[in-house]
Design a protein around this motif. Sequence first.
Motif, PDB file in Angstrom:
ATOM      1  N   LYS A 299       0.853  -1.202   0.000  1.00 42.86           N
ATOM      2  CA  LYS A 299       0.000   0.000   0.000  1.00 42.86           C
ATOM      3  C   LYS A 299       0.880   1.240   0.000  1.00 42.86           C
ATOM      4  O   LYS A 299       1.963   1.231   0.594  1.00 42.86           O
ATOM      5  N   ARG A 300       0.396   2.306  -0.631  1.00 41.70           N
ATOM      6  CA  ARG A 300       1.111   3.583  -0.547  1.00 41.70           C
ATOM      7  C   ARG A 300       1.102   4.093   0.894  1.00 41.70           C
ATOM      8  O   ARG A 300       0.099   3.918   1.599  1.00 41.70           O
ATOM      9  N   ASN A 301       2.238   4.608   1.356  1.00 40.02           N
ATOM     10  CA  ASN A 301       2.298   5.226   2.688  1.00 40.02           C
ATOM     11  C   ASN A 301       1.233   6.339   2.766  1.00 40.02           C
ATOM     12  O   ASN A 301       0.929   6.972   1.766  1.00 40.02           O
TER      13      ASN A 301
ATOM     14  N   ALA B 219       4.472  15.195   0.659  1.00 38.16           N
ATOM     15  CA  ALA B 219       5.864  15.654   0.709  1.00 38.16           C
ATOM     16  C   ALA B 219       6.716  14.623  -0.040  1.00 38.16           C
ATOM     17  O   ALA B 219       6.440  13.430   0.034  1.00 38.16           O
ATOM     18  N   LYS B 220       7.729  15.121  -0.732  1.00 40.33           N
ATOM     19  CA  LYS B 220       8.593  14.199  -1.493  1.00 40.33           C
ATOM     20  C   LYS B 220       9.787  13.867  -0.595  1.00 40.33           C
ATOM     21  O   LYS B 220      10.830  14.525  -0.647  1.00 40.33           O
ATOM     22  N   ILE B 221       9.589  12.856   0.248  1.00 41.89           N
ATOM     23  CA  ILE B 221      10.547  12.526   1.310  1.00 41.89           C
ATOM     24  C   ILE B 221      11.414  11.347   0.859  1.00 41.89           C
ATOM     25  O   ILE B 221      10.884  10.299   0.440  1.00 41.89           O
TER      26      ILE B 221
ATOM     27  N   ALA C 199      10.576   7.767   1.951  1.00 43.38           N
ATOM     28  CA  ALA C 199       9.306   7.205   1.462  1.00 43.38           C
ATOM     29  C   ALA C 199       9.523   6.352   0.219  1.00 43.38           C
ATOM     30  O   ALA C 199       8.667   5.532  -0.141  1.00 43.38           O
ATOM     31  N   TYR C 200      10.659   6.547  -0.436  1.00 47.67           N
ATOM     32  CA  TYR C 200      10.884   5.848  -1.700  1.00 47.67           C
ATOM     33  C   TYR C 200      11.231   4.370  -1.522  1.00 47.67           C
ATOM     34  O   TYR C 200      11.294   3.615  -2.491  1.00 47.67           O
ATOM     35  N   ALA C 201      11.397   3.933  -0.249  1.00 43.92           N
ATOM     36  CA  ALA C 201      11.504   2.493   0.001  1.00 43.92           C
ATOM     37  C   ALA C 201      10.178   1.839  -0.393  1.00 43.92           C
ATOM     38  O   ALA C 201      10.149   0.717  -0.913  1.00 43.92           O
TER      39      ALA C 201
ATOM     40  N   ALA D 162      -4.294   5.077  -5.849  1.00 45.89           N
ATOM     41  CA  ALA D 162      -3.510   6.270  -5.518  1.00 45.89           C
ATOM     42  C   ALA D 162      -2.734   6.734  -6.765  1.00 45.89           C
ATOM     43  O   ALA D 162      -3.100   7.702  -7.413  1.00 45.89           O
ATOM     44  N   GLU D 163      -1.682   6.023  -7.099  1.00 43.29           N
ATOM     45  CA  GLU D 163      -0.796   6.473  -8.194  1.00 43.29           C
ATOM     46  C   GLU D 163       0.125   5.336  -8.602  1.00 43.29           C
ATOM     47  O   GLU D 163      -0.038   4.200  -8.142  1.00 43.29           O
ATOM     48  N   GLY D 164       1.093   5.636  -9.435  1.00 44.64           N
ATOM     49  CA  GLY D 164       2.091   4.637  -9.803  1.00 44.64           C
ATOM     50  C   GLY D 164       3.189   4.603  -8.742  1.00 44.64           C
ATOM     51  O   GLY D 164       3.094   5.279  -7.715  1.00 44.64           O
ATOM     52  N   SER D 165       4.251   3.821  -8.979  1.00 41.42           N
ATOM     53  CA  SER D 165       5.333   3.747  -7.990  1.00 41.42           C
ATOM     54  C   SER D 165       5.960   5.130  -7.805  1.00 41.42           C
ATOM     55  O   SER D 165       6.058   5.619  -6.683  1.00 41.42           O
ATOM     56  N   ILE D 166       6.322   5.772  -8.912  1.00 38.51           N
ATOM     57  CA  ILE D 166       6.887   7.130  -8.820  1.00 38.51           C
ATOM     58  C   ILE D 166       6.269   8.052  -9.880  1.00 38.51           C
ATOM     59  O   ILE D 166       6.927   8.938 -10.412  1.00 38.51           O
ATOM     60  N   MET D 167       4.997   7.790 -10.196  1.00 39.60           N
ATOM     61  CA  MET D 167       4.321   8.635 -11.179  1.00 39.60           C
ATOM     62  C   MET D 167       2.862   8.784 -10.757  1.00 39.60           C
ATOM     63  O   MET D 167       2.358   7.966  -9.997  1.00 39.60           O
ATOM     64  N   ASN D 168       2.199   9.782 -11.297  1.00 44.07           N
ATOM     65  CA  ASN D 168       0.746   9.880 -11.119  1.00 44.07           C
ATOM     66  C   ASN D 168       0.064   9.055 -12.209  1.00 44.07           C
ATOM     67  O   ASN D 168       0.705   8.613 -13.163  1.00 44.07           O
ATOM     68  N   LEU D 169      -1.228   8.852 -12.020  1.00 46.06           N
ATOM     69  CA  LEU D 169      -1.970   7.957 -12.903  1.00 46.06           C
ATOM     70  C   LEU D 169      -3.244   8.632 -13.407  1.00 46.06           C
ATOM     71  O   LEU D 169      -3.945   9.285 -12.634  1.00 46.06           O
TER      72      LEU D 169
ATOM     73  N   ILE E  14      -1.403  10.728  -2.718  1.00 49.74           N
ATOM     74  CA  ILE E  14      -0.584  10.874  -3.927  1.00 49.74           C
ATOM     75  C   ILE E  14       0.339  12.082  -3.751  1.00 49.74           C
ATOM     76  O   ILE E  14       0.101  12.933  -2.904  1.00 49.74           O
ATOM     77  N   LEU E  15       1.362  12.118  -4.588  1.00 51.22           N
ATOM     78  CA  LEU E  15       2.130  13.354  -4.696  1.00 51.22           C
ATOM     79  C   LEU E  15       1.336  14.262  -5.638  1.00 51.22           C
ATOM     80  O   LEU E  15       0.833  13.799  -6.670  1.00 51.22           O
ATOM     81  N   ASP E  16       1.208  15.533  -5.265  1.00 50.44           N
ATOM     82  CA  ASP E  16       0.492  16.499  -6.110  1.00 50.44           C
ATOM     83  C   ASP E  16       1.434  16.848  -7.265  1.00 50.44           C
ATOM     84  O   ASP E  16       2.179  17.829  -7.214  1.00 50.44           O
TER      85      ASP E  16
ATOM     86  N   ILE F 205       3.515  17.753 -10.606  1.00 53.39           N
ATOM     87  CA  ILE F 205       3.589  18.916 -11.494  1.00 53.39           C
ATOM     88  C   ILE F 205       3.236  18.489 -12.924  1.00 53.39           C
ATOM     89  O   ILE F 205       2.579  19.223 -13.664  1.00 53.39           O
ATOM     90  N   THR F 206       3.600  17.279 -13.291  1.00 52.22           N
ATOM     91  CA  THR F 206       3.207  16.782 -14.621  1.00 52.22           C
ATOM     92  C   THR F 206       1.691  16.549 -14.652  1.00 52.22           C
ATOM     93  O   THR F 206       1.019  16.847 -15.644  1.00 52.22           O
ATOM     94  N   ARG F 207       1.161  16.029 -13.547  1.00 56.25           N
ATOM     95  CA  ARG F 207      -0.299  15.841 -13.413  1.00 56.25           C
ATOM     96  C   ARG F 207      -1.001  17.180 -13.657  1.00 56.25           C
ATOM     97  O   ARG F 207      -1.969  17.260 -14.416  1.00 56.25           O
ATOM     98  N   ASN F 208      -0.480  18.226 -13.036  1.00 59.21           N
ATOM     99  CA  ASN F 208      -1.060  19.556 -13.188  1.00 59.21           C
ATOM    100  C   ASN F 208      -0.921  20.043 -14.645  1.00 59.21           C
ATOM    101  O   ASN F 208      -1.837  20.652 -15.205  1.00 59.21           O
TER     102      ASN F 208
ATOM    103  N   TYR G 231       0.640   6.753 -17.113  1.00 57.99           N
ATOM    104  CA  TYR G 231       1.380   7.328 -15.993  1.00 57.99           C
ATOM    105  C   TYR G 231       1.901   8.681 -16.447  1.00 57.99           C
ATOM    106  O   TYR G 231       2.189   8.860 -17.647  1.00 57.99           O
ATOM    107  N   CYS G 232       2.107   9.582 -15.479  1.00 58.47           N
ATOM    108  CA  CYS G 232       2.818  10.804 -15.837  1.00 58.47           C
ATOM    109  C   CYS G 232       3.681  11.261 -14.668  1.00 58.47           C
ATOM    110  O   CYS G 232       3.352  11.032 -13.504  1.00 58.47           O
ATOM    111  N   GLY G 233       4.787  11.868 -14.990  1.00 51.84           N
ATOM    112  CA  GLY G 233       5.721  12.351 -13.977  1.00 51.84           C
ATOM    113  C   GLY G 233       6.886  12.999 -14.691  1.00 51.84           C
ATOM    114  O   GLY G 233       7.061  12.809 -15.900  1.00 51.84           O
ATOM    115  N   THR G 234       7.684  13.724 -13.947  1.00 52.06           N
ATOM    116  CA  THR G 234       8.799  14.434 -14.574  1.00 52.06           C
ATOM    117  C   THR G 234       9.734  13.467 -15.296  1.00 52.06           C
ATOM    118  O   THR G 234      10.069  13.666 -16.458  1.00 52.06           O
TER     119      THR G 234
HETATM  120  N1  PMP Z   1       4.186  10.455  -7.557  1.00 47.67           N
HETATM  121  C1  PMP Z   1       5.376  10.123  -7.006  1.00 47.67           C
HETATM  122  C2  PMP Z   1       5.408   9.214  -5.839  1.00 47.67           C
HETATM  123  C3  PMP Z   1       6.561  10.631  -7.552  1.00 47.67           C
HETATM  124  O1  PMP Z   1       7.742  10.309  -7.013  1.00 47.67           O
HETATM  125  C4  PMP Z   1       6.507  11.471  -8.682  1.00 47.67           C
HETATM  126  C5  PMP Z   1       7.772  11.992  -9.291  1.00 47.67           C
HETATM  127  N2  PMP Z   1       8.171  13.184  -8.688  1.00 47.67           N
HETATM  128  C6  PMP Z   1       5.241  11.800  -9.204  1.00 47.67           C
HETATM  129  C7  PMP Z   1       4.114  11.268  -8.615  1.00 47.67           C
HETATM  130  C8  PMP Z   1       5.128  12.752 -10.358  1.00 47.67           C
HETATM  131  O2  PMP Z   1       5.383  14.052  -9.911  1.00 47.67           O
HETATM  132  P1  PMP Z   1       5.974  15.174 -10.866  1.00 47.67           P
HETATM  133  O3  PMP Z   1       5.094  15.206 -12.048  1.00 47.67           O
HETATM  134  O4  PMP Z   1       5.868  16.417 -10.066  1.00 47.67           O
HETATM  135  O5  PMP Z   1       7.352  14.787 -11.214  1.00 47.67           O
END
Ligand code: PMP
Length: 305
Positions: free
Chosen positions: A144-146, A155-157, A160-162, A189-196, A213-215, A217-220, A251-254
């Motif tokens: 489960k996502r923390n 917060a991008k801590i 948390a990436y464990a 919630a989202e992907g491992s390190i991306m939004n969905l 989820i992380l809010d 910037i690519t999602r926005n 998925y989307c993310g930087t």
């Molecule tokens: N969710 C998580 C858990 C992430 O690590 C990332 C990458 N930063 C994202 C979503 C996408 O965020 P962003 O578009 O701001 O890179």
Amino acid sequence: MSTEYVYMQEKYVEKENAKISVMTHAFMYGTSVFEGIRAYYNKEENQMYAFRVKEHFERLHASAKIMHINCDKSVDELCRITKELLKKNQYKTDVYIRPTLYKSGQSVSASLLGCEDDLLIFSAPLGDYSPLEKGLKVCVSNWKRNSDNSIPPRAKIGGAYANAALMSTEAKLAGFDDAIALNDAGEVAEGSIMNLFLVKGNKLITPDTTQSILDGITRNTVIAIAKDLNLEVEERKIQRTELYLADEAFYCGTSAQIVPISSIDNRNLGSGEVGEIVKKLQKEYFDVVKGRIDKYKEWCMPDYD
Ligand code: PMP
């Protein structure tokens, strides 16, 4: 390759000399907050454009506030340091920039109090994180996502990436390309390190920002360009089985950018081919980040003089 520089302890140092102690609090306890920023190289203009740097540093400040990490630099100063770093490194290719605010003190107490902080920024060339034309085959993770009351995903801590590492590793060992995280309530919630995002008809559906989820910037950015493409956007709770019935998903993310998903838990989405809406969004996204669309040019910070 010529010398690469890293910013740390208030100065630019050669990458091979950018070292921290084994007793660093952030190394022992994951007590860092960070950002991942992309800068795109424009060969015709010999210019590097870093994307939405201001928003990344605003989020870095917010993450630092949550984690009691002090940052004495304004967003404008952080942008200036980033620009200076890229200018020094003079890449002629797309790059990734990783600013980190971290507990640099050497205390063995887990407390965030009374421990020094530092700002570190490194950059490195980076191509595509996943193939962009092929749809990924993904699964829902057993992990489960923390949550906001454990390690807040807003917060991008660093530590948390464990959680993300467990998810993507489990997915890969099971033969999938990546994972989808559910939150504590069992909703998407989202992907491992991306939004969905899911696509259903002419509508994009994505978990709202209270779903662990992380809010992003690519999602926005996707939400902004979707409106330009006359796509409706719904931000709400999503149940697991809605994933299987989507026409398309991505998925989307930087670092990921926009990556199509073709199947989830062995159910093909739509025809199982990469969908038309994802393709349109991808094209628009790359035009935006490369500074080709006037309306969004202010999001692209030129770095070379
Ligand atoms: N969710 C998580 C858990 C992430 O690590 C990332 C990458 N930063 C994202 C979503 C996408 O965020 P962003 O578009 O701001 O890179």
